[in-house]
Design a protein around this motif. Structure first.
Motif, PDB file in Angstrom:
ATOM      1  N   UNK A  56     -10.002  -3.365 -11.137  1.00 16.21           N
ATOM      2  CA  UNK A  56      -9.862  -3.959  -9.810  1.00 16.21           C
ATOM      3  C   UNK A  56      -8.438  -4.470  -9.588  1.00 16.21           C
ATOM      4  N   UNK A  57      -7.803  -5.035 -10.608  1.00 20.12           N
ATOM      5  CA  UNK A  57      -6.428  -5.504 -10.485  1.00 20.12           C
ATOM      6  C   UNK A  57      -5.458  -4.365 -10.227  1.00 20.12           C
ATOM      7  N   UNK A  64      -1.835  -2.790  -2.172  1.00 14.14           N
ATOM      8  CA  UNK A  64      -1.172  -3.931  -1.553  1.00 14.14           C
ATOM      9  C   UNK A  64      -0.085  -3.434  -0.613  1.00 14.14           C
ATOM     10  N   UNK A  65       0.210  -4.235   0.373  1.00 18.95           N
ATOM     11  CA  UNK A  65       1.262  -3.864   1.334  1.00 18.95           C
ATOM     12  C   UNK A  65       2.536  -4.624   0.983  1.00 18.95           C
ATOM     13  N   UNK A  66       3.633  -4.041   1.295  1.00 25.84           N
ATOM     14  CA  UNK A  66       4.911  -4.696   1.033  1.00 25.84           C
ATOM     15  C   UNK A  66       5.445  -4.345  -0.347  1.00 25.84           C
ATOM     16  N   UNK A  67       6.625  -4.832  -0.608  1.00 25.35           N
ATOM     17  CA  UNK A  67       7.274  -4.571  -1.890  1.00 25.35           C
ATOM     18  C   UNK A  67       6.645  -5.433  -2.982  1.00 25.35           C
ATOM     19  N   UNK A  68       6.418  -4.832  -4.141  1.00 28.99           N
ATOM     20  CA  UNK A  68       5.818  -5.624  -5.225  1.00 28.99           C
ATOM     21  C   UNK A  68       6.828  -6.596  -5.817  1.00 28.99           C
ATOM     22  N   UNK A  72       3.764  -9.454  -9.810  1.00 32.68           N
ATOM     23  CA  UNK A  72       2.717  -8.447  -9.576  1.00 32.68           C
ATOM     24  C   UNK A  72       2.874  -7.269 -10.531  1.00 32.68           C
ATOM     25  N   UNK A  73       4.116  -6.880 -10.808  1.00 33.93           N
ATOM     26  CA  UNK A  73       4.348  -5.779 -11.746  1.00 33.93           C
ATOM     27  C   UNK A  73       3.927  -6.192 -13.157  1.00 33.93           C
ATOM     28  N   UNK A  74       4.236  -7.421 -13.552  1.00 33.18           N
ATOM     29  CA  UNK A  74       3.815  -7.897 -14.870  1.00 33.18           C
ATOM     30  C   UNK A  74       2.293  -7.949 -14.990  1.00 33.18           C
TER      31      UNK A  74
END
Length: 140
Positions: A56-57, A64-68, A72-74
């Protein structure tokens, strides 16, 4: 601290004490069986929750919208690591079982070898003859 959280904590403590008393009163074999049962099911539920949560993550990251952000990347990398770690964990548990069976068989065979070595040693060792037998065997 919120009143509902406090009541949850107190209720949990009371429930754990209430469960531990009958479990302690069980016979040892039944208690061991119960502990093994719950250990197994807790592991299974943990792995299911881990896989569902990580899947789910990852899905949330891709949708998700927008730049990560870095965070969020971690978190995405952590979810990927979790998903790749599950098969490794299952493999290691299976290998532990296989090695346990192998070691039990090996110790059983080593015990048989020891007993056979003792039998061979007993049959091939020269024992001192009893005094009466030694005297009877002397020429006159």
């Amino acid at each position: 601290m919120d009143l509902s959280l406090l009541s949850f904590i107190v209720g949990t403590i009371i429930a754990l004490v209430g469960l531990s008393i009958p479990i302690a009163a069980l016979e040892e074999s039944k208690r061991d069986h119960l502990v093994r049962f719950w250990k197994r099911w807790i592991k299974i539920v943990f792995l299911i929750v881990l896989v569902v949560n990580s899947t789910f993550g990852i899905w949330l990251f891709w949708h998700s919208t927008g730049a990560p952000t870095r965070g969020e990347v971690l978190v995405l990398l952590m979810h990927i690591f979790n998903l790749f770690g599950v098969p490794f964990t299952l493999f290691m548990a299976a290998m532990d079982n296989v090695l346990g069976v192998r070691n039990a068989k090996r110790s059983e065979l080593e015990e048989k070898v020891r007993s056979l070595e003792l039998q061979v040693q007993a049959l091939t060792s020269f024992k001192a003859l009893p005094a009466t037998a030694a005297a009877a065997s002397k020429p006159i």
